[in-house]
Design a protein around this motif. Structure first.
Motif, mmCIF file in Angstrom:
data_model
loop_
_atom_site.group_PDB
_atom_site.id
_atom_site.type_symbol
_atom_site.label_atom_id
_atom_site.label_comp_id
_atom_site.label_asym_id
_atom_site.label_seq_id
_atom_site.Cartn_x
_atom_site.Cartn_y
_atom_site.Cartn_z
ATOM 1 N N ASP A 97 2.754 -8.691 -0.994
ATOM 2 C CA ASP A 97 2.227 -7.347 -0.720
ATOM 3 C C ASP A 97 3.216 -6.541 0.123
ATOM 4 O O ASP A 97 4.032 -7.112 0.847
ATOM 5 C CB ASP A 97 0.894 -7.504 0.039
ATOM 6 C CG ASP A 97 -0.009 -6.293 -0.143
ATOM 7 O OD1 ASP A 97 0.430 -5.299 -0.746
ATOM 8 O OD2 ASP A 97 -1.165 -6.359 0.319
ATOM 9 N N ASP A 98 3.108 -5.224 0.014
ATOM 10 C CA ASP A 98 3.932 -4.301 0.822
ATOM 11 C C ASP A 98 5.414 -4.629 0.672
ATOM 12 O O ASP A 98 6.184 -4.527 1.640
ATOM 13 C CB ASP A 98 3.547 -4.367 2.312
ATOM 14 C CG ASP A 98 2.075 -4.071 2.525
ATOM 15 O OD1 ASP A 98 1.454 -3.508 1.598
ATOM 16 O OD2 ASP A 98 1.553 -4.410 3.598
ATOM 17 N N ASP A 123 5.540 -1.363 -2.088
ATOM 18 C CA ASP A 123 4.791 -0.651 -1.049
ATOM 19 C C ASP A 123 4.669 0.848 -1.340
ATOM 20 O O ASP A 123 5.576 1.470 -1.907
ATOM 21 C CB ASP A 123 5.479 -0.848 0.303
ATOM 22 C CG ASP A 123 4.604 -0.366 1.424
ATOM 23 O OD1 ASP A 123 3.521 -0.955 1.618
ATOM 24 O OD2 ASP A 123 4.969 0.644 2.078
ATOM 25 N N GLU A 132 1.809 0.202 -5.814
ATOM 26 C CA GLU A 132 0.575 0.654 -5.159
ATOM 27 C C GLU A 132 0.721 2.050 -4.581
ATOM 28 O O GLU A 132 1.827 2.544 -4.374
ATOM 29 C CB GLU A 132 0.087 -0.341 -4.106
ATOM 30 C CG GLU A 132 1.117 -0.938 -3.221
ATOM 31 C CD GLU A 132 0.526 -1.877 -2.161
ATOM 32 O OE1 GLU A 132 -0.676 -2.162 -2.186
ATOM 33 O OE2 GLU A 132 1.295 -2.306 -1.294
HETATM 34 MG MG MG Z 1 0.056 -3.148 0.166
#
Ligand code: MG
Ligand code: C2E
Ligand code: MG
Length: 643
Positions: A544-545, A567, A601
């Motif tokens: 993630d990110d 991200d 995202e």
């Molecule tokens: Mg994220």
């Protein structure tokens, strides 16, 4: 012959130059006792002069005593002045050598003068002369017993004169007195010798004890690895610096520094390389230390700084960034250069904090913020952070009291396939409705829950709820669930998560667990094990990110990832920002090279979406499609897909 005598005199009168502590102790004892000796000597002198006043010539009863008085008073006053001072060793040597050399001269002067009165007196007065010499020599031996050469010389001079003179009188009483005085002096010299030996060994012992306790004090306050002041010393220096800053009305700043990526170095190259790295970090930091900058090692990979020269915010920013930059310069410890970073939090007194504890805590909070949001750089504790700290404290209070099952629930945000437009997954996002604080965002409560060690207690019920909801979706819709760094940090917490997944009705092969880059950086070996356990269950792992942390390609390869989530910060206005465009382009290419899925995202606008589509992006998530929605709405959302 003269040379030999000079040599002997030199040796006899030389103080113990190789023992500064003994020299000091001798000096102090003499400074205390010699004024007393001179006073007794003068009183006795004038008493002897008085008993000969009527018979002896005036130059003997007044003239010579006056000269002796002047000399004695000068010496007595000199010693009185020296009492309480602690001169340098060289000066002490000079004073003691001079005393040793003057001793025979002064002794001879007094002995000579008293004996010259002898012919003028009657039997009583002659006995007074003998008594004067005998008693005075005893006083001298006692008062000078700490300076053995002087005591010996005075005894030798006075006794030789006494024995020769009174033996030559052929008076049996005086001869007996001479024998007597020689014996008494001899006994006194033996006592003096013993006393001097005890005195020397006592001083030596005291100096050894002092050295030992100094060494202990040093060890207790020094970090044994880096040689920098340790945690204990840091706090006492901070207290002292604060008191001084208060007196002088100066601003004070405290910095706490934590290395980024130290643990992977330790894991990869072993502890001895880790230790050497810490030593070199300590050396780089120590180069900054001066009268106004204290540097200490608090423990582990944490260091602290105190700036006492009243720097303003700008100057603190400059020095803070310089420190971080200095630690980013590669360390040459093994065949390849080792790259780490450092995050630094700085807080100031008195404008932000009001005590040593506060300034330390605020600096620690600033460090925590810099680690979380901008690792590798410095963060100055600001009024905004002060508010945030206060808010965090309130969140913490409410969180500790919260009913985790009741107050927390999950929302789901769809993740779509760029080409087909169909929903491929939902990401579960935690929500908290606190009876005291109302709706609290995860960005606020997750870090606090992590900080107070409550996160795993929160993860498990949330995961259970998410899995239960997801079981109602069609078989091709996946669930993405966020894990915190702490969830992966111990085998126990990993096992608890594995148990929840295994006991649910949801197929683990449809679950993607999201782990942030920062989580991986904290303990890559443990995260590797955690990922291994989840992968064995059949779960996918998303990073993630991605792009916001420090992970290197080699670290990514070492992890059994299945997806990268680019991200949001790179996606915002991507169509207008060539730099973001290039970054996302290369991140998508990287995911393809590594045969990983890729989710972009935070897509908010059609323009961003168009840019992403041109880059060949596969999966997207963002407000453009849907905000996070409750479970019931996911079912209607999916029906739309089918339509
Ligand atoms: Mg994220
Ligand atoms: P994340 O995992 O990166 O989740 C995406 C965040 O971006 C979510 O915020 C989501 O609501 C928000 N978002 C999605 N699309 C957009 C968009 O188009 N624009 C903008 N501005 N934001 C968008 P949320 O729900 O506030 O969560 C924040 C972070 O909190 C998450 O970031 C995740 O790291 C963490 N988090 C959320 N739920 C959990 C959880 O159950 N456990 C753990 N450990 N962390 C969670
Ligand atoms: Mg996420």
């Amino acid at each position: 012959m003269i040379a030999v005598i000079t040599q002997i005199v030199r040796r006899l009168t030389a103080p113990p130059i190789d023992n500064p502590e003994l020299l000091k102790a001798q000096y102090l004892a003499l400074a205390r006792q010699l004024p007393l000796m001179y006073i007794i000597l003068l009183v006795n002198t004038w008493a002897l002069a008085a008993t000969h006043m009527s018979t002896a010539p005036w130059w003997l009863t007044i003239g010579v005593p006056c000269v002796l008085t002047v000399v004695s008073l000068r010496r007595a006053l000199m010693w009185r002045r020296l009492y309480g001072l602690t001169p340098e060793t060289a000066q002490i040597i000079h004073i003691l050598t001079r005393t040793n050399r003057l001793a025979p001269i002064i002794a001879a002067a007094f002995a000579g003068w008293s004996l010259s009165l002898y012919p003028y007196g009657d039997s009583y007065a002659q006995a007074h002369v003998a008594f004067f010499m005998a008693i005075t020599v005893i006083v001298c031996i006692f008062c000078m017993m700490h300076l053995r050469p002087a005591a010996l010389i005075v005894t030798a001079v006075v006794n030789t004169a006494f024995v020769i003179f009174f033996a030559s009188t052929r008076n049996p009483t005086f001869i007996a007195t001479a024998v007597n005085i020689v014996l008494v002096s001899g006994a006194l010299l033996v006592v003096l010798q013993n006393h001097y030996r005890d005195f020397t060994s006592l001083v030596n012992m005291q100096s050894r004890t002092a050295k030992l306790s100094n060494e202990n004090l040093r060890l207790a306050n020094e970090d044994s690895l880096t040689g920098l002041p340790n945690r204990r010393q840091f706090f006492s220096s901070l207290d002292m610096a604060l008191q001084r800053a208060q007196r002088e009305g100066l601003r004070l700043a405290v910095g706490i520094l934590d290395l980024d990526g130290f643990k992977p170095v330790n894991d990869l190259y072993g502890h001895s390389v880790g230790d050497r790295l810490l030593i070199q970090v300590g050396q780089r930091l120590a180069e900054l230390a001066d009268a106004h900058t204290h540097v200490a090692r608090l423990g582990g990979d944490e260091f602290a700084l105190i700036f006492t020269d009243g720097r303003d915010d700008d100057a603190l920013h400059v020095v803070g960034q310089a420190i971080c930059a200095r630690l980013q310069v590669p360390f040459q410890l093994v065949d390849v250069p080792i790259l780490i970073g450092a995050s630094l939090g700085i807080a100031t007194w008195p404008d932000m904090a009001s005590s040593a504890t506060e300034v330390y805590e605020f600096a620690d909070y600033a460090l925590y913020q810099s680690k979380r949001h901008n690792a590798g750089s410095m963060c100055l504790f600001s009024p905004r952070q002060h508010e945030q700290l206060h808010r965090d404290a309130m969140t913490e209070q409410a969180l500790r009291k919260a009913d985790l099952d009741e107050e927390f629930h999950v929302l789901f945000q769809p993740i779509l396939d760029c080409v087909t437009g169909r929903t491929v997954a939902f990401e579960a996002l935690a929500r908290w409705t606190s009876p005291e604080l109302g709706a609290v965002s995860p960005a606020r409560f997750i870090p606090v829950a992590e900080h107070i060690g409550l996160i795993t207690h929160l993860t498990l019920p949330l995961l259970r709820k998410a899995l239960q909801a997801a079981a109602a979706w069609p078989g091709d819709v996946r669930l993405a669930f966020n894990l915190s760094a702490h969830d992966c940090a111990s085998p126990g917490s990993v096992q608890a998560i594995v148990d929840v997944i295994a006991s649910s009705d949801f197929d683990a092969a449809r679950l993607d667990l999201e782990i942030t880059e920062t989580a991986i950086m904290q303990d890559i070996v443990q995260v590797q094990n955690a990922i291994g356990s989840f992968r064995r269950l059949g779960c996918g792992i998303s990073l993630d990110d991605f792009g916001t942390g420090y992970s290197s390609l080699s670290q990514l390869h070492a992890l059994a990832l299945t997806k990268l989530k680019i991200d949001r910060s790179f996606v915002t206005d991507i169509h207008q920002k060539p730099a973001s465009y290039k970054i996302v382009k290369s991140l998508i290419a990287l995911s393809q090279d590594m045969a990983l899925g890729c989710v972009v995202e935070g897509v908010e606008t059609a323009a961003e979406m168009a840019a992403l589509r041109s880059l060949g992006c596969t999966w997207v998530q963002g407000y453009l499609f849907s905000v996070p929605i409750p479970f019931s709405q996911t079912l209607t959302w999916l029906e739309r897909d089918l339509a």
